[in-house]
Design an enzyme around this catalytic site. Structure first.
Site: not given
Ligand code: ATP
Ligand code: MG
Length: 558
Positions: A39, A265, A275
């Site tokens: 995102e 994660r 974020k």
């Molecule tokens: P938000 O909760 O603000 O949406 P997010 O961490 O999910 O934050 P995204 O930009 O949606 O942010 O994440 C993009 C991709 O990265 C998603 O597929 C998410 O699952 C993966 N991702 C985010 N944080 C982690 C993490 N700590 N470990 C592994 N994958 C992650």
């Molecule tokens: Mg997300």
């Protein structure tokens, strides 16, 4: 693909790789297609790197492809600045989406058409309960939900209302479109989830065209299907959403039905990854921006001196599993040490200088000593290090009253100036406050190169920089941003490490003067240092400390 090609991709196994291998071997798929769907509402961090390495890594290892898809369905938050930095960071990590960059917002029209299909099939309805009522009707984990009185609206009425929602006839919150699934489902996500809401906000890519926007759970699975994704890999918190992912695709005539697979994660100690918190750190100026070298963002790690290889290796080392766990920050630090130990040339620099005058050594004379750029890699060559009567050594390599086992410089004690000579401390000079400002030494001219002519034992070897040839430079000594292992647990502002950044004026050996931006060195005995991307340039180097030579966290060492 045949099985020899598959086994040729030799990488540590994990359950997702195994699924992919099975699907290729069984012929379920000829080509695997994954995606990384950020995102664009923040900068990528080390957690995202895990997902990037996994998704792009699968595509690379099995000759498939990986899409970069901006998940930009939420119009209020997204910014173009974030998109650019996301692209840069993915490329920097070493991955390439080729032509396959997409935006969920490109699918708005198709998502709308699919919603009409759902309504026509009696699988979605316009609900006019208030948000509060809807919450009350939703039930809880232990109590079933209650059906909305609008659930039985006729298809025609739903079509008409949904069209008018799109046309802007209603204010925000007046109606939503909901999937008609099961208000008694034990899974709250299946209790008629909202799939569209009215939001009179311009979108940075579609402008004012839309005033209804699809919800993530509805848009994501259809976006995957439109792009022909075979394996939709996401983090564990989406496990409970998988039935909805599958339900939506089962109702619709979509091009394919990707398989959602969840993995744990990355949670990393001594940092925060939310974020929101990262944004607060930047906005409240608790750090010097998104790319502050103390941030866990990829732009921050880059400016800290991390190599893309070290981050990829880290992601490989931690593996991909199904249960949530914590990874210690020291593992990430170790990955960059391992990489830089092999590739970083050695050099000498003094961070906290103390002047040493070598009495007996002719004034005005300069000698050059040859020093290997790498102890184990002769191909990295040698350089000349100039030496003269006055040198700088590290302040803590001298002790006026040495503690037991201190083999460096002390009154009467002999030490080796690396590559140069053996010197013995003869006098200590102090200022009015009693502070040591200079040390005088004798030297053994027969020890040229640093070895004792008579084989006498000299235990200590210290680094130095010739005073006359030294290059003055700013060096920032970075350390962990937080003092506790789980700063996200409570107010992280109260556990900021006050000593996480120290700016020093250091003396460097002259060969470092022309260091290129982003070049990396091991400063002997001190750690790994990186010529800053932003502030350093040849002729005026500025170095950031990437890591100490070994893990000394919490042991009171610098
Ligand atoms: P938000 O909760 O603000 O949406 P997010 O961490 O999910 O934050 P995204 O930009 O949606 O942010 O994440 C993009 C991709 O990265 C998603 O597929 C998410 O699952 C993966 N991702 C985010 N944080 C982690 C993490 N700590 N470990 C592994 N994958 C992650
Ligand atoms: Mg997300």
């Amino acid at each position: 693909m045949n099985s020899t090609e598959i086994t040729a991709a030799e990488k540590p196994a994990n359950f997702i790789r195994n699924i992919v291998i099975d699907d290729l071997q069984s012929g379920k798929h000829d080509l695997i297609v994954t995606r990384f769907p950020p995102e664009p509402n923040g900068y990528l961090h080390i957690g995202h790197a895990k997902s990037i390495c996994l998704n792009f890594g699968l595509a690379r290892d099995f000759q498939g492809r990986c899409h970069l898809r901006f998940d930009d369905t939420n119009p209020a938050k997204e910014e173009v600045e974030y998109e650019e930095s996301i692209r840069d960071s993915v490329k920097w990590l070493g991955f390439d989406w080729g032509e396959h960059m997409y935006y969920a917002s490109d699918y708005f029209e198709r998502l709308f058409q699919y919603a009409l299909d759902l309504i026509r099939a009696g699988k979605a309805y316009v609900d006019s309960l208030s948000a509060e009522e809807m919450r009350a009707y939703r039930g809880t984990l232990t109590e079933p939900g209650k059906e909305s009185p609008y659930r039985t609206r006729a298809v025609e009425e739903n079509l008409d209302l949904f069209q008018r929602m799109k046309d802007g006839d209603f204010p925000d919150g007046a109606h939503v479109l909901r999937a008609k699934i099961d208000m008694n489902s034990p899974n709250l996500n299946m209790r008629d989830p909202v799939i569209y809401r009215i939001k009179r906000v311009e979108h940075h890519r579609t402008g004012a065209v839309w005033c209804i926007y699809p919800m993530y759970d509805y848009a994501h699975c259809i976006s995957d299907a439109i792009e022909g994704i075979t394996h939709s890999v996401c983090t564990l918190e989406f496990e409970d959403h998988r039935p909805l992912y599958d339900w939506v695709l089962d109702q619709l005539d979509v091009p394919c039905h990707p398989r959602q697979i969840e993995f744990a994660r990355l949670n990393l100690s001594y940092t925060v990854m939310s974020k929101r918190k990262l944004l607060e750190l930047v906005q409240e100026k608790l750090v010097d921006g998104w790319d502050d070298p103390r941030m866990p963002t990829l732009v921050g790690l880059r400016r800290r001196g991390y190599t893309p290889e070290s981050i990829r290796n880290f992601c490989e080392t931690i593996g991909v599993g199904k249960s949530d766990s914590w990874i210690d920050m020291s593992l990430l630090e170790e990955s960059v040490r391992e990489d830089l130990n092999v590739r970083a040339p050695r050099a000498m620099a003094v961070l906290r200088p103390l002047k040493v005058v070598i009495e007996g050594y002719p004034e005005g004379e300069t000698e050059e000593f040859e020093a290997a750029n790498h102890p184990n890699d002769p191909t990295m060559g040698v350089r000349k290090v100039p030496f003269c009567r006055e040198v700088y050594i590290e302040r803590d390599d001298f002790m006026e009253e040495p503690v037991k086992g201190f083999f460096r410089l002390a009154p009467g004690q002999e030490v080796r100036l690396r590559y140069a000579y053996l010197v013995r401390c003869t006098e200590v000079i102090k200022d009015d406050q009693g502070e040591v400002v200079e040390v005088r030494c004798s030297y053994d001219p027969a020890s040229r190169g640093g070895s004792a002519p008579d084989g006498r034992k000299v235990k200590g070897t210290i680094h130095w920089v010739s005073a006359r040839h030294a290059v003055e430079a700013e060096v920032r000594v970075y350390d962990r941003l937080f003092t506790t292992s789980n700063p996200g647990n409570g107010d992280y502002r109260t556990v900021l490490n006050p000593n996480s950044k120290e700016t020093l004026t250091a003396y460097l050996e002259p060969s470092l003067a022309q260091a290129e931006k982003e070049s990396r060195f091991q400063f002997e005995r001190l750690g790994y240092f990186y010529a800053d991307l932003v502030d350093s340039r040849p002729g005026a180097p500025v170095f950031n400390r990437t890591a100490t030579l070994r893990d000394s966290w919490g042991k009171g060492q610098q």
